[in-house]
Design an enzyme around this catalytic site. Structure first.
Site, PDB file in Angstrom:
ATOM      1  N   GLY A  11       0.800  -1.219   0.000  1.00 14.55           N
ATOM      2  CA  GLY A  11       0.000   0.000   0.000  1.00 14.55           C
ATOM      3  C   GLY A  11       0.830   1.265   0.000  1.00 14.55           C
ATOM      4  O   GLY A  11       2.066   1.232   0.030  1.00 14.55           O
ATOM      5  N   LEU A  13       1.430   3.586   2.298  1.00 14.50           N
ATOM      6  CA  LEU A  13       2.368   3.708   3.420  1.00 14.50           C
ATOM      7  C   LEU A  13       3.292   2.503   3.507  1.00 14.50           C
ATOM      8  O   LEU A  13       4.490   2.657   3.769  1.00 14.50           O
ATOM      9  CB  LEU A  13       1.592   3.868   4.729  1.00 14.50           C
ATOM     10  CG  LEU A  13       2.458   3.975   5.993  1.00 14.50           C
ATOM     11  CD1 LEU A  13       3.422   5.157   5.911  1.00 14.50           C
ATOM     12  CD2 LEU A  13       1.591   4.067   7.234  1.00 14.50           C
ATOM     13  N   ASP A  45      -4.217 -12.643   4.176  1.00 20.98           N
ATOM     14  CA  ASP A  45      -5.498 -11.966   4.386  1.00 20.98           C
ATOM     15  C   ASP A  45      -5.655 -11.780   5.893  1.00 20.98           C
ATOM     16  O   ASP A  45      -5.898 -12.752   6.622  1.00 20.98           O
ATOM     17  CB  ASP A  45      -6.640 -12.793   3.819  1.00 20.98           C
ATOM     18  CG  ASP A  45      -7.989 -12.067   3.891  1.00 20.98           C
ATOM     19  OD1 ASP A  45      -8.080 -11.050   4.611  1.00 20.98           O
ATOM     20  OD2 ASP A  45      -8.938 -12.522   3.226  1.00 20.98           O
ATOM     21  N   ILE A  46      -5.490 -10.546   6.374  1.00 22.14           N
ATOM     22  CA  ILE A  46      -5.501 -10.315   7.819  1.00 22.14           C
ATOM     23  C   ILE A  46      -6.897 -10.478   8.423  1.00 22.14           C
ATOM     24  O   ILE A  46      -7.032 -10.470   9.649  1.00 22.14           O
ATOM     25  CB  ILE A  46      -4.925  -8.922   8.166  1.00 22.14           C
ATOM     26  CG1 ILE A  46      -5.715  -7.800   7.484  1.00 22.14           C
ATOM     27  CG2 ILE A  46      -3.452  -8.864   7.807  1.00 22.14           C
ATOM     28  CD1 ILE A  46      -5.279  -6.398   7.899  1.00 22.14           C
ATOM     29  N   ALA A  69      -5.135  -1.389   6.119  1.00 20.91           N
ATOM     30  CA  ALA A  69      -6.362  -0.855   6.715  1.00 20.91           C
ATOM     31  C   ALA A  69      -7.343  -0.522   5.610  1.00 20.91           C
ATOM     32  O   ALA A  69      -6.973  -0.435   4.429  1.00 20.91           O
ATOM     33  CB  ALA A  69      -6.067   0.401   7.539  1.00 20.91           C
ATOM     34  N   TYR A 133     -15.322   5.606   9.665  1.00 18.58           N
ATOM     35  CA  TYR A 133     -13.874   5.370   9.586  1.00 18.58           C
ATOM     36  C   TYR A 133     -13.209   5.671  10.927  1.00 18.58           C
ATOM     37  O   TYR A 133     -12.468   4.852  11.471  1.00 18.58           O
ATOM     38  CB  TYR A 133     -13.276   6.239   8.482  1.00 18.58           C
ATOM     39  CG  TYR A 133     -11.766   6.243   8.439  1.00 18.58           C
ATOM     40  CD1 TYR A 133     -11.054   5.057   8.317  1.00 18.58           C
ATOM     41  CD2 TYR A 133     -11.049   7.437   8.514  1.00 18.58           C
ATOM     42  CE1 TYR A 133      -9.660   5.060   8.277  1.00 18.58           C
ATOM     43  CE2 TYR A 133      -9.666   7.447   8.474  1.00 18.58           C
ATOM     44  CZ  TYR A 133      -8.974   6.257   8.364  1.00 18.58           C
ATOM     45  OH  TYR A 133      -7.614   6.256   8.333  1.00 18.58           O
ATOM     46  N   LYS A 137     -11.332   2.988  13.495  1.00 17.51           N
ATOM     47  CA  LYS A 137      -9.921   3.112  13.879  1.00 17.51           C
ATOM     48  C   LYS A 137      -9.781   3.266  15.399  1.00 17.51           C
ATOM     49  O   LYS A 137      -8.827   2.745  15.996  1.00 17.51           O
ATOM     50  CB  LYS A 137      -9.278   4.287  13.151  1.00 17.51           C
ATOM     51  CG  LYS A 137      -9.180   4.101  11.641  1.00 17.51           C
ATOM     52  CD  LYS A 137      -8.366   2.877  11.237  1.00 17.51           C
ATOM     53  CE  LYS A 137      -6.879   3.103  11.379  1.00 17.51           C
ATOM     54  NZ  LYS A 137      -6.098   1.936  10.864  1.00 17.51           N
TER      55      LYS A 137
END
Length: 304
Positions: A11, A13, A45-46, A69, A133, A137
């Site tokens: 991704g 980041l 796959d988390i 995320a 969102y 988080k």
């Protein structure tokens, strides 16, 4: 040999973190990805807690960085189950596996855990998210705290950095509209840009430096735990960002400021994160926005 696992290495980041950590020649790096696994990454796959357990038990990392995320507010608003699976349940599964292993865990969170009414926000400020969102988080932060005593949440604001497509960052996603508004473009139409919400664009290679510094402290037995925050220090609205993008692109864009919120998903007004905890530890790097965005555009030039 200090071994680090980066979850979500493909991704926006994750790539920056991998690029920074790969320069640490006495560290071993394990990368995971789901949708775009590369030749040096493990597909993971988390959302599959058993797969997470097998991965951590098999790799035995000393530290884990969660860069995966669901970070798109509109997607979270319309699919809260997906947001929870990635931002809460997956964090809990990884944190539980890390605790069993004795690995330090770094999980990325967001300035959207705050409502944006009383900036700047210190790490111990009371969260009050106003969209799905931010709620997911915040629940992810709590899942980490409940699952391991060797973990750190790193809250970050709006991220931008080297991209593989314009839509990968909310900063660079403005480029097509900016270019379409240029007076030289056929059928040019002015682009409306939000001039209400104040953001602090933060360069992913700078965040990667912070992540590396946090890992170095853990490797020395001085782990930072609890909540930490890092942020760019240049306040901008989307309209300001668009103007600076147009300057960098040398485009004569027709931009119109919109001074009231228009997003279907509510956004906070100003969630400026106080970074003093990490600054006091001598951590961090901030690349000026104009310098950083030119580096991004040089690597991914506008093709029109």
């Amino acid at each position: 040999m200090f071994k680090v696992a980066v979850i979500g290495a493909s991704g926006l980041l994750g790539r920056a973190v991998v690029g920074e950590l790969a320069r640490q020649h006495d560290w071993q790096l394990v990368q995971t990805a789901l949708n775009h696994p590369g030749p040096q990454s493990v597909r993971l796959d988390i959302r599959d807690a058993d797969a997470v357990t097998r991965f951590v038990e098999g790799e035995q990392p000393d530290a884990i960085v969660i860069a995966a995320a669901e970070r798109r507010p509109d997607v979270c608003e319309h699919d809260p189950a997906l947001a929870r699976a990635l931002n809460v349940d997956a964090v809990r599964a990884i944190a539980s596996a890390a605790q069993r292993r004795g690995a330090w865990l770094l999980s990325i969170s967001t300035d959207y855990v705050f409502d944006g009414t009383q900036p700047p926000y210190h790490g111990d400020a009371t969260p009050s998210p106003i969209n799905a969102y931010g709620r997911s988080k915040l629940d992810g932060e709590r899942a980490l705290a409940e699952s391991t005593d060797l973990g750190c949440v790193l809250r970050l604001p709006l991220l931008f950095g080297p991209i593989v497509g314009w839509q990968e960052s909310a900063v660079t996603s403005l480029v097509p509209a900016i270019a379409a508004s240029a007076s030289a473009a056929p059928d040019a139409k002015a682009a409306m840009m939000d001039a209400w919400a104040i953001r602090y664009p933060t360069y992913t290679p700078d965040v990667a430096v912070v992540v590396r510094q946090l890992l170095e402290r853990h490797a020395r037995g001085e782990a930072v735990c609890g909540t930490a925050q890092w942020s760019g220090d240049e306040p901008m609205t989307k309209y300001d960002i668009a103007q600076r993008l147009a300057d960098a692109l040398q485009i004569d864009a027709q931009l119109v400021p919109q001074h009231t919120p228009t997003d279907s998903t509510p956004r906070p007004h100003n969630c400026h994160l106080d970074s003093s905890r990490l600054e006091a530890l001598g951590m961090g790097r901030r690349t000026p926005f104009d310098t950083a965005i030119r580096q991004v555009l040089a690597q991914f030039p506008w093709r029109g």
